[in-house]
Design an enzyme around this catalytic site. Structure first.
Site, PDB file in Angstrom:
ATOM      1  N   ASP A 108       0.836  -1.183  -0.046  1.00  0.00           N
ATOM      2  CA  ASP A 108      -0.127   0.059  -0.041  1.00  0.00           C
ATOM      3  C   ASP A 108       0.865   1.325   0.202  1.00  0.00           C
ATOM      4  O   ASP A 108       0.681   2.218  -0.844  1.00  0.00           O
ATOM      5  CB  ASP A 108      -0.915   0.091   1.342  1.00  0.00           C
ATOM      6  CG  ASP A 108      -2.080  -1.010   0.985  1.00  0.00           C
ATOM      7  OD1 ASP A 108      -2.395  -1.617  -0.061  1.00  0.00           O
ATOM      8  OD2 ASP A 108      -2.557  -1.540   2.100  1.00  0.00           O
ATOM      9  N   CYS A 164       4.607  25.507  12.392  1.00  0.00           N
ATOM     10  CA  CYS A 164       4.255  26.268  11.526  1.00  0.00           C
ATOM     11  C   CYS A 164       3.397  27.552  12.181  1.00  0.00           C
ATOM     12  O   CYS A 164       3.462  28.568  11.604  1.00  0.00           O
ATOM     13  CB  CYS A 164       3.054  25.685  10.491  1.00  0.00           C
ATOM     14  SG  CYS A 164       3.813  24.400   9.238  1.00  0.00           S
ATOM     15  N   CYS A 199      -3.665  18.682  -5.341  1.00  0.00           N
ATOM     16  CA  CYS A 199      -2.198  19.067  -5.485  1.00  0.00           C
ATOM     17  C   CYS A 199      -1.746  18.570  -6.983  1.00  0.00           C
ATOM     18  O   CYS A 199      -1.216  19.522  -7.616  1.00  0.00           O
ATOM     19  CB  CYS A 199      -1.284  18.714  -4.538  1.00  0.00           C
ATOM     20  SG  CYS A 199       0.561  18.741  -4.566  1.00  0.00           S
TER      21      CYS A 199
HETATM   22  S1  SF4 Z   1       4.886  24.842   5.491  1.00  0.00           S
HETATM   23 FE1  SF4 Z   1       3.108  26.357   5.015  1.00  0.00          FE
HETATM   24  S2  SF4 Z   1       2.139  26.985   6.975  1.00  0.00           S
HETATM   25 FE2  SF4 Z   1       4.148  26.052   7.637  1.00  0.00          FE
HETATM   26  S3  SF4 Z   1       5.485  27.601   7.946  1.00  0.00           S
HETATM   27 FE3  SF4 Z   1       5.760  26.994   5.647  1.00  0.00          FE
HETATM   28  S4  SF4 Z   1       4.414  28.287   4.596  1.00  0.00           S
HETATM   29 FE4  SF4 Z   1       4.011  28.509   6.671  1.00  0.00          FE
HETATM   30  S1  SF4 Z   2      -0.448  22.697  -5.902  1.00  0.00           S
HETATM   31 FE1  SF4 Z   2       1.005  21.296  -4.336  1.00  0.00          FE
HETATM   32  S2  SF4 Z   2       3.001  21.654  -5.192  1.00  0.00           S
HETATM   33 FE2  SF4 Z   2       1.698  23.591  -5.611  1.00  0.00          FE
HETATM   34  S3  SF4 Z   2       1.840  24.927  -4.053  1.00  0.00           S
HETATM   35 FE3  SF4 Z   2      -0.307  23.569  -3.803  1.00  0.00          FE
HETATM   36  S4  SF4 Z   2       0.398  22.025  -2.392  1.00  0.00           S
HETATM   37 FE4  SF4 Z   2       2.419  22.986  -3.060  1.00  0.00          FE
END
Ligand code: SF4
Ligand code: SF4
Length: 249
Positions: A108, A164, A199
């Site tokens: 998986d 974050c 994404c």
């Molecule tokens: S991962 Fe996203 S939310 Fe986390 S510090 Fe980076 S930009 Fe900000």
């Molecule tokens: S589409 Fe995917 S790679 Fe592009 S900014 Fe959004 S999470 Fe990141």
């Protein structure tokens, strides 16, 4: 650090790794880690200017570096695993080929154990709201791989929670609205904070528009992250707001 740990770290760093960490995996179910109690996390880093130049979309140059870093990681984890085996230990390098074979065998998981899990257990960083590893040194401008082993390496304190904070930069910048806004903590399902399908779809559009290839490579969440920007933007030209609170890409 015992001798094997120092030797392994030096070996990987001198062959081009940017970050190396050792993580205790023993709390994870044995079936998820091929019975191995320790993970070696290896990170390589994008040049800062390559990431700066994807601010308006991915570039052919970024794709070239992406491919090159993946090859470098395969070389590093193979070399590291061979070194451990030569010392008499078991070691599984989680190269792309090993991952592919696992997928063909019907597993998986994409890897025996996700590289990001090994990296957080090894203390290299946390998982950002965009589901990427965020390191203190380079933000998300890294690519990672890992080795599973039974070697008695000196393991680091794991990272179990997000740093974050209130930052929402990647969620606001994501062209696919794939970043849902919730903070990661160890063990929470990825689907609860990041939509991989959204994404993938958006990243494919970005790749086609940016360099004409039908792959999913975007990288906006890498470039926009304040922790990445601390690495890619010289401090003299960085806004004050870049503080501490602050599928393939
Ligand atoms: S991962 Fe996203 S939310 Fe986390 S510090 Fe980076 S930009 Fe900000
Ligand atoms: S589409 Fe995917 S790679 Fe592009 S900014 Fe959004 S999470 Fe990141």
């Amino acid at each position: 650090m015992n001798d094997i740990s120092g030797f392994m770290r030096d070996e990987l760093l001198c062959h081009g790794a940017a970050l190396v960490g050792f993580g205790d995996l023993s709390a994870l179910p044995p079936g998820e880690r091929a019975g191995m109690p320790v993970g070696v996390a290896v990170a390589v880093v994008y040049p800062g200017d390559v990431i700066r130049r994807i601010a308006n979309g991915p570039t052919a140059e970024y794709r070239e570096h992406y491919d090159r870093l993946n090859e470098k990681l395969d070389m590093l984890v193979t070399l590291g695993a061979d070194a451990l085996k030569a010392l008499g230990y078991q070691a599984i390098p989680q190269t792309r080929e090993v991952v592919r074979r696992g997928a063909n065998a019907g597993q998986d998981a994409e890897t025996l154990l996700p590289h990001k899990t090994v990296a957080t257990r090894a203390g290299l960083g946390w998982i950002g709201k965009c589901a990427l590893l965020v390191t203190r040194e380079y933000g998300s401008a890294v690519r990672i791989s890992s080795i599973l082993t039974d070697a008695p390496l000196k393991t680091a304190r794991p990272v179990d929670g997000s740093r974050c904070g209130s930052c929402t930069a990647c969620a606001e910048a994501c062209p696919g609205h794939a970043v849902l806004g919730r903070e990661w903590s160890a063990g929470i399902p990825r689907e609860e904070f990041y939509d991989a399908e959204l994404c993938r779809t958006a990243a494919r559009k970005q790749s086609l528009a940016g360099f004409g290839a039908d792959i999913s490579l975007c990288g906006k969440c890498i470039e926009i992250c304040p922790h990445t920007r601390k690495y890619i933007i010289p401090s003299a030209s960085r806004p004050d707001s870049l503080g501490e609170d602050a599928p393939d890409r």
